[in-house]
Structure formats: structure tokens, C-alpha cells
Design a protein around this motif. Structure first.
Motif, PDB file in Angstrom:
ATOM      1  N   GLY A  11      52.623  33.392  54.654  1.00  0.00           N
ATOM      2  CA  GLY A  11      53.172  33.425  56.002  1.00  0.00           C
ATOM      3  C   GLY A  11      53.120  32.120  56.766  1.00  0.00           C
ATOM      4  O   GLY A  11      54.131  31.658  57.294  1.00  0.00           O
ATOM      5  N   PHE A  12      51.957  31.491  56.846  1.00  0.00           N
ATOM      6  CA  PHE A  12      51.838  30.266  57.633  1.00  0.00           C
ATOM      7  C   PHE A  12      52.625  29.127  56.992  1.00  0.00           C
ATOM      8  O   PHE A  12      53.281  28.344  57.686  1.00  0.00           O
ATOM      9  N   GLU A  15      56.142  29.395  57.886  1.00  0.00           N
ATOM     10  CA  GLU A  15      56.391  28.999  59.274  1.00  0.00           C
ATOM     11  C   GLU A  15      56.403  27.483  59.442  1.00  0.00           C
ATOM     12  O   GLU A  15      57.202  26.939  60.197  1.00  0.00           O
ATOM     13  N   VAL A  16      55.511  26.796  58.751  1.00  0.00           N
ATOM     14  CA  VAL A  16      55.395  25.345  58.862  1.00  0.00           C
ATOM     15  C   VAL A  16      56.548  24.627  58.143  1.00  0.00           C
ATOM     16  O   VAL A  16      57.034  23.595  58.599  1.00  0.00           O
ATOM     17  N   ALA A  65      48.808  24.331  54.780  1.00  0.00           N
ATOM     18  CA  ALA A  65      49.266  25.404  55.668  1.00  0.00           C
ATOM     19  C   ALA A  65      48.657  26.728  55.205  1.00  0.00           C
ATOM     20  O   ALA A  65      49.335  27.606  54.717  1.00  0.00           O
ATOM     21  N   ALA A  67      46.210  29.847  56.493  1.00  0.00           N
ATOM     22  CA  ALA A  67      45.582  30.505  57.633  1.00  0.00           C
ATOM     23  C   ALA A  67      44.769  31.688  57.132  1.00  0.00           C
ATOM     24  O   ALA A  67      45.073  32.271  56.100  1.00  0.00           O
TER      25      ALA A  67
END
Length: 70
Positions: A11-12, A15-16, A65, A67
């Protein structure tokens, strides 16, 4: 051309990734790096997922990235 890798394809990382792509205005070769072998070779957000060792061998620079919601 700069060779970059986003370490983390969940997920992160997803997003990045677009922010990095936009920041470099498509002037870089961008991939995901993930520790899960079953993901290697899959394409996500238009970029291949490769192993850390493969990214090192290609001389890539990294953006981490990862999380953890714990």
C-alpha cells in the motif's frame, strides 16, 4: 538515466510511487523492490517488481516505502 527503486510494493509503496515518478518527470527507470519472491516479475503501476539483489546488481538508488500499522 537514473535507476531508482521503491522498496516496498504494498500500500505505502503504491502511494509513494506516483509521486516519485512525477518528481522525476519520467526521466528515470523506476521499479519496485520486494522481499517476497512470488511477486518478482509482476508489474504494478506500470513497473516491474524485482528482488533487492537484482536492484543492487543494476546499481539502483532506493526510496524506502514500508509502513507498519502496529
Amino acid at each position: 538515466m537514473t535507476k531508482l527503486a521503491v522498496y516496498g510494493s504494498d500500500g505505502f509503496g503504491r502511494e509513494v510511487f506516483p509521486m516519485i515518478r512525477q518528481g522525476f518527470a519520467n526521466t528515470c527507470d523506476l521499479v519496485f523492490v520486494d522481499d517476497q519472491p512470488e511477486k518478482w516479475g509482476i508489474f504494478q503501476n506500470g513497473a516491474q517488481i524485482i528482488s533487492f539483489d537484482a536492484a543492487l546488481a543494476e546499481g539502483r538508488q532506493f526510496s524506502i516505502a514500508i509502513a507498519n500499522a502496529v
